[in-house]
Structure formats: structure tokens, C-alpha cells
Design a protein around this motif. Structure first.
Motif, PDB file in Angstrom:
ATOM      1  N   SER A 192      42.520  37.316  51.284  1.00 16.72           N
ATOM      2  CA  SER A 192      41.210  36.716  51.534  1.00 16.72           C
ATOM      3  C   SER A 192      40.852  36.904  53.005  1.00 16.72           C
ATOM      4  O   SER A 192      41.717  37.183  53.850  1.00 16.72           O
ATOM      5  N   ALA A 193      39.588  36.731  53.326  1.00 15.31           N
ATOM      6  CA  ALA A 193      39.146  36.860  54.721  1.00 15.31           C
ATOM      7  C   ALA A 193      39.861  35.855  55.606  1.00 15.31           C
ATOM      8  O   ALA A 193      40.220  36.150  56.754  1.00 15.31           O
ATOM      9  N   ARG A 221      43.412  37.126  56.264  1.00  9.86           N
ATOM     10  CA  ARG A 221      43.391  38.251  57.207  1.00  9.86           C
ATOM     11  C   ARG A 221      43.174  37.759  58.635  1.00  9.86           C
ATOM     12  O   ARG A 221      43.811  38.235  59.579  1.00  9.86           O
ATOM     13  N   TRP A 222      42.270  36.816  58.768  1.00 12.58           N
ATOM     14  CA  TRP A 222      41.941  36.325  60.113  1.00 12.58           C
ATOM     15  C   TRP A 222      43.142  35.638  60.745  1.00 12.58           C
ATOM     16  O   TRP A 222      43.490  35.893  61.903  1.00 12.58           O
ATOM     17  N   GLY A 247      40.991  46.316  55.518  1.00 14.20           N
ATOM     18  CA  GLY A 247      40.293  45.039  55.513  1.00 14.20           C
ATOM     19  C   GLY A 247      38.797  45.209  55.628  1.00 14.20           C
ATOM     20  O   GLY A 247      38.250  46.303  55.717  1.00 14.20           O
ATOM     21  N   SER A 248      38.122  44.093  55.609  1.00 13.07           N
ATOM     22  CA  SER A 248      36.667  44.106  55.638  1.00 13.07           C
ATOM     23  C   SER A 248      36.131  44.486  57.008  1.00 13.07           C
ATOM     24  O   SER A 248      36.823  44.405  58.007  1.00 13.07           O
ATOM     25  N   TRP A 272      33.949  42.816  58.635  1.00 12.98           N
ATOM     26  CA  TRP A 272      33.938  41.596  59.454  1.00 12.98           C
ATOM     27  C   TRP A 272      35.277  41.384  60.137  1.00 12.98           C
ATOM     28  O   TRP A 272      35.357  41.083  61.316  1.00 12.98           O
ATOM     29  N   TRP A 273      36.363  41.601  59.362  1.00 12.63           N
ATOM     30  CA  TRP A 273      37.693  41.373  59.912  1.00 12.63           C
ATOM     31  C   TRP A 273      38.003  42.363  61.027  1.00 12.63           C
ATOM     32  O   TRP A 273      38.516  42.015  62.066  1.00 12.63           O
TER      33      TRP A 273
END
Length: 644
Positions: free
Chosen positions: A561-562, A565-566, A636-637, A639-640
Motif C-alpha cells: 500500500s502507499a 511504501r512511505w 512503486g507509484s 507519488w511514492w
């Protein structure tokens, strides 16, 4: 050809007359049946006729597809094998042309025909090609390895006569050096080196079996020639000494030892190994331990009517398996007893060798499951879940069911009924909470299930969990030595230790490093260490010969999930400094409660290590290779990737 002790049919030597169709093998007799010979000059047969291409480049492409049959051969591997580091601008187009020519030569389609999906095919795949063969033993190198494993098992089981015959069948497949006459690149060179080493090992084991059978007189000439050609091989020297001693030639046996000792001291400055010195001492004492042990008489067995064979779908054991004693003992113990269905969940970081451990343990306890062993991948090559009914149908057919109900529920009931009073082992690989069909779990008290997954499965109630860690330093060095040779490791022991630490002692990473070094025998280990020290390029170094650390971790990262990852990225950015939950929360700009829950998930997935500091506040850190992947920004995304 037939193994005279087991009665098992063995595929014949591939150098057959042009118009003589080969016998044995699941695809023979069809005009599309193909057989490939790699243990000597490249040989290609279709329906028994020689159609081996003569063009060097085409022979090389065919060889690479054959050694990786039923697996993806990447385009970049083909390009590197063909042109090294200087491919022409038209390389991709030329590779496509070679594939077209092979399809035409082999009369293979880009997909197996719908009416016969078991036929061979040369498939296009994203990023590469797959030579799909219904029976991998149609490649003589694969048949050689199968026979080698069988012979080892027979020798370990005290069936020396059967083992000697099986080893002879295996060695009879060789027609010369591996891929003789084919210009090999790094991947083919690594395969050829491994097969040649295995051949040497099987020759030694065949001699051991013959010694156990009392054939010492016949072995003296062969062993004498081997010692003359390789005067520093202590294992062969020991066997020659035993053969001479048992033939009543003790003085000659002692002279062999003295010659070996002189050669070792003069050329290498070494004394003979402790085992050889002990053998020498036993001969000086005329110790009865060296006499040929008596073989017990075997009572005649009544002839039984052959029953349909139980399914035995476990993959082949890997040759470079090392260590794992604690996990292996725990897993075999769990699978060896109990009055209820035993369910084990094997988990671990990507690339730790979970599947290899499970296969090794499952093979050790096969006798506990006489009704069969089933092995199922729950996802396909593109990581897409396989429909449950399709998996269940394959399992039922393997168990002997001629008709499989169309309804998933009815098929599941049939499977439960079949397993209720039987002893069956089921291995479910690549499982996840989102895709764990409980219809695939047997019901009999004598059954067992091993579920292999990247993270612990919440949906698997009652399961015992076995976590697979990375290797110890000693184990990792031993694994590297099994690929590149013990002598290279011994010559640069310090560099070997640093190299395995830079690879995080991860089996997948070690195989990538080992494959690269095996393909470049002139390289010093220190050169590889220097390249690996560069964190910006380490992941590139760990992508070689089909072993790709980044690719394996990327698949895991994409499933996070985001929030996960963060948190992982913020902890990875700490440059190896272990942090408490509160410190991570500050860096991530999140609440302590949320970070605590997120870290638990990441620890379960083995992407974060929780350090036992004996303090109230545990510390957390990211393993080195996980950190490099996380900070690379390659997965990853959007955003990430742009958040830090």
C-alpha cells in the motif's frame, strides 16, 4: 535402453541413424516430436530425423533456448550471447529472424494447437521466448540430471548395483564436451561448466558404487589413468588406493599415497587431506575397516501386479542447496507426524529460497505420503491467479480421476472424498491471502499441506509458521563456492566473505553473482567486490543469468500500500541507522499508532527487521538490498517516487 535393476525405461543415446525413430519419451512418434542433444556436438532430431542447423548463430540461439527450455529466454540474453558487448543496431530484428527460422525448421507454432496443448511450441513472451517441451527429458542434459539424481538416491539407499547401472546410463548420454562446436557466451558457458562438473561428480559416484560391489580389480586401470591425468585429485587417489588394497596390492596402494604426497608438497606446498592421511594409516595397520563389507543376501520378492503410479510432482532438488539445518529439521518434523491434517506456512523475504527449502524437506519425507505428492503454483508466469477450478481439475487428474465435475463445488467434494482416507502431501506455492483456495486443502488425517508465501497468511487458520531467513556468512560462502569452484574462493577468502555480505547473504543474489563469475573465470573476486561496493550499480550487478533481484523485489513492492511504501522508504533513508517507532513516525509525519501497525505488516513481510535490544522500545531497520530497491525509485507509484 533399460535400467536392468529397476526396469525403468531410459531414453537412448541421441546419436541414432537418421531414419531410426527414437524410443521413449512422451512426445515420440509424433511428426512434431523433437529431441535435443547438448552433451556433445549440438544435435536436433524431429521425428527421429537429424535436422541440426549448420549456421553458427542459429545453433547458438537454439542452444540457449534448449538449456532454458520451459523457461523464458530473455532477448537481452540472446543479444549478449550472440554479440557480446557490441551488438549491431539491427540486433533485435536479427534475433526475431533467427526465431522465425527456428520455428520453420522445427515446425513449431507460436502457441501449442488447441487440440493438443502438450505439443512442443516456440512461444513469444514479453521480453523473450520460451521453447516449450512437454517432457524436459527430451533434452539429453535434463535426462542426465534426472538420472544423476536417481542414482544418488539409490546409492544413499544402499542400492549400489542399481546406482551403478543408473550412473552408467547417465554417462552414456555424453557424446563429447557440452555444446562442442557451438560458440558459447556467458550464459551457455555457465551451463556448460556446471554440467561438466556434474559429470565429474557422477563418474566419481559410479566408481564408489562399483567399489561397494567389489569390482576393485576392474577399476584399477581406469583409476590409474584418472590419477595420471589429474595427479592432485585426492578423492580419485583414495579410490585407487582402496582398489589396489582390496586386490591384495597393499605396497602399490601405499606407493600411490607417497606419489600423491610428493606432488602436493612440490607443486602446492600442501600435505594430503586428513581423510587421505587416515586412509594411509589404516593401510599401514592392515585395518579390517578397509575390507569389502559383506552384502546381505536379498530374499526373492513375489511379483506384484503393477498399480497406477502415485503422483510425484515435486520439482527437482537444486544442486547448490546449503545450510538451513534448523528450518529443514523443523519442517520435516512437522510433516512427519500427527493425527490431524498438518498445515505449514513457509514465509520469507523474496529470494531467500523458500521453495528450495520446501522441496528439499518434502523429498525427505516422501515415504510418509505413499498416495502421492502434489505441487501447485497458484499464479501463472505473469503473477495472475490461476482459477481454482482449473487447479483443482489438474490435481484430480493427477490423482487418477478420469472425469472432473464442471462445478467447482462438486470438484471440491470429489477431492475431499479422495483424500479422506489417504496420505497425501500438497505443496501450494506463491500463495497470498487474496488467493488461497481452501478447496485445495486435503481432509485426511494422514495428509499434510505446505503453503509457501511471501508474508504470513491470516486466512490460513491453524497453520504452523516456518520463516526462512537469509544464509549465515559461512553458508553463503559455501553456496558461492558451489557455483564458481572452491579453489577461487580459497584463493580470495576475504573477498568472498565481503562479496556475500554485499549480496545480503540472499540466495537469489548469490546465484546472480555466482553466475556472472562462473561466466568470467578470469575475473578476481576482488574485481566483483569493487563493482558491488557501488550502491548505485549493485542492483545491476545482481541481475544476471535469469537471476534478477530487482525484478523479484519489484513485484513485492508493487503489492504494498502507499502507506507501507512511505514508511519503508522513510526508514530506508535512515542510512542503516536503527530507529524506534516514534522516530520513524516523526520522519514519516504520521501518528505512532499508524506507524506501529504498518511496521508490523512490513516485519511480517520480512521487508523490515525488528531488532531485539532487550529494551521496551524495539528498533527497526531495513535489510541492505531492500533498502537499495526502496531508494532506487524504480518501483512503486509516481507519488511514492516523488515524495522524497
Amino acid at each position: 535402453m533399460q535400467n536392468r535393476q529397476t526396469g525403468t525405461a531410459v531414453q537412448p543415446h541421441l546419436s541414432v541413424p537418421q531414419d531410426t525413430p527414437p524410443a521413449g519419451g512422451s512426445t515420440h512418434g509424433s511428426d512434431r516430436a523433437i529431441m535435443l542433444g547438448l552433451l556433445g556436438p549440438l544435435l536436433l532430431l524431429r521425428a527421429g530425423r537429424h535436422i541440426t542447423p549448420s549456421a553458427p548463430k542459429l545453433r547458438l540461439v537454439l542452444s540457449l533456448l534448449a538449456v532454458q527450455a520451459n523457461s523464458v529466454t530473455r532477448v537481452d540474453q540472446l543479444v549478449e550471447e550472440l554479440w557480446g558487448e557490441s551488438p549491431p543496431p539491427s540486433a533485435l530484428t536479427t534475433v526475431q529472424t533467427y526465431i522465425y527460422q527456428l520455428r520453420k525448421l522445427l515446425k513449431l507454432d507460436d502457441a501449442p494447437p488447441a487440440d493438443d496443448p502438450a505439443r512442443p511450441a516456440l512461444l513469444s513472451h514479453p521480453g523473450g521466448y520460451i521453447l516449450q517441451l512437454p517432457d524436459l527429458s527430451d533434452v539429453d542434459a535434463n535426462l542426465f540430471e534426472q538420472l544423476s539424481r536417481r542414482g544418488r538416491a539409490e546409492l544413499l539407499g544402499a542400492h549400489a548395483e542399481a546406482a551403478a547401472e543408473t550412473f552408467r546410463d547417465a554417462l552414456a548420454l555424453w557424446r563429447g564436451n557440452v555444446l562442442e562446436g557451438v560458440p558459447t557466451g556467458p550464459v551457455l558457458y555457465a551451463h556448460a561448466t556446471r554440467l561438466e562438473e556434474l559429470r565429474r561428480s557422477i563418474v566419481t559416484l559410479r566408481i564408489e558404487a562399483d567399489l561397494q560391489l567389489g569390482r576393485h580389480h576392474e577399476l584399477i586401470g581406469e583409476l590409474g589413468s584418472m590419477v595420471a591425468s589429474e595427479p592432485t585429485r585426492e578423492d580419485i587417489c583414495a579410490k585407487l588406493m582402496v582398489a589396489l588394497y582390496r586386490s591384495g596390492r597393499r605396497v602399490d596402494a601405499l606407493n600411490v599415497y607417497q606419489r600423491m604426497r610428493t606432488v602436493l608438497i612440490d607443486e602446492l606446498g600442501l600435505d594430503p587431506a586428513a581423510e587421505l592421511q587416515r586412509l594411509h594409516q589404516l593401510m599401514l595397520e592392515a585395518n579390517p575397516e578397509l575390507d569389502l563389507p559383506e552384502r546381505p543376501a536379498v530374499a526373492p520378492q513375489p511379483v506384484a501386479v503393477a498399480a497406477p503410479p502415485a503422483p510425484a510432482q515435486l520439482p527437482a532438488d537444486i544442486p547448490d542447496f546449503v545450510g538451513r539445518e534448523a528450518q529443514l529439521e523443523a519442517l520435516t518434523e512437522l510433516l512427519s507426524g500427527g493425527e490431524t491434517v498438518r498445515v505449514v506456512n513457509v514465509v520469507g523475504r523474496p529470494g531467500t529460497g523458500k521453495n528450495a527449502l520446501v522441496v528439499r524437506a518434502a523429498r525427505e519425507v516422501r515415504e510418509n505420503f505413499p498416495d502421492g505428492q502434489l505441487y501447485v503454483d497458484l499464479v501463472d508466469a505473469d503473477d495472475r491467479p490461476t482459477p481454482t477450478r482449473e487447479v483443482l481439475a489438474g490435481m484430480l487428474r493427477a490423482l487418477g480421476s478420469d472425469v472432473v465435475p464442471e462445478s467447482l463445488g462438486e470438484a471440491a467434494l470429489l477431492f475431499r472424498s479422495w483424500t479422506a482416507d489417504r496420505r497425501l502431501l500438497v505443496v501450494l506455492n506463491k500463495a497470498s491471502d487474496e488467493h488461497l483456495p481452501h478447496h485445495l486443502l486435503p481432509t485426511g488425517a494422514g495428509c499434510a499441506v505446505v503453503v509457501v508465501s511471501r508474508a504470513p497468511l491470516d486466512a490460513l487458520s491453524g497453520a504452523v509458521r516456518v520463516r526462512v531467513p537469509t544464509l549465515s556468512t559461512v553458508e553463503a560462502v559455501a553456496m558461492l563456492a558451489s557455483t564458481i569452484g572452491q579453489s577461487r574462493v580459497d584463493q580470495e577468502r576475504a573477498a568472498a566473505v565481503e562479496l556475500v555480505e554485499l549480496a545480503d547473504r540472499l540466495p537469489l543474489a548469490l546465484r546472480a553473482v555466482g553466475a556472472r563469475l562462473a561466466a568470467r573465470p578470469a575475473w578476481h573476486l576482488a574485481r566483483m567486490v569493487e563493482r558491488m561496493r557501488d550502491e548505485n550499480h549493485r542492483l545491476t550487478e545482481l541481475s544476471y543469468g535469469g537471476f534478477d533481484v530487482l525484478d523479484r523485489f519489484a513485484a513485492v513492492f508493487q503489492g504494498l500500500s502507499a502507506r507501507q511504501r512511505w514508511v519503508l522508504r522513510r526508514l530506508a533513508a535512515a542510512e542503516g541507522e536503527p530507529l524506534t517507532v516514534a522516530e520513524i513516525a516523526t520522519r514519516a509525519g504520521m501518528s505512532v499508532a499508524v506507524v506501529h501497525d504498518t511496521l508490523d505488516e512490513l516485519v511480517d513481510a520480512d521487508l523490515v527487521e525488528e531488532l531485539d535490544t532487550r529494551e521496551e522500545e524495539p528498533l527497526h531497520q531495513v535489510p541492505e538490498l531492500v533498502k537499495l530497491v526502496g531508494l532506487s525509485g524504480l518501483v512503486g507509484s509516481t507519488w511514492w517516487r516523488s515524495s522524497v
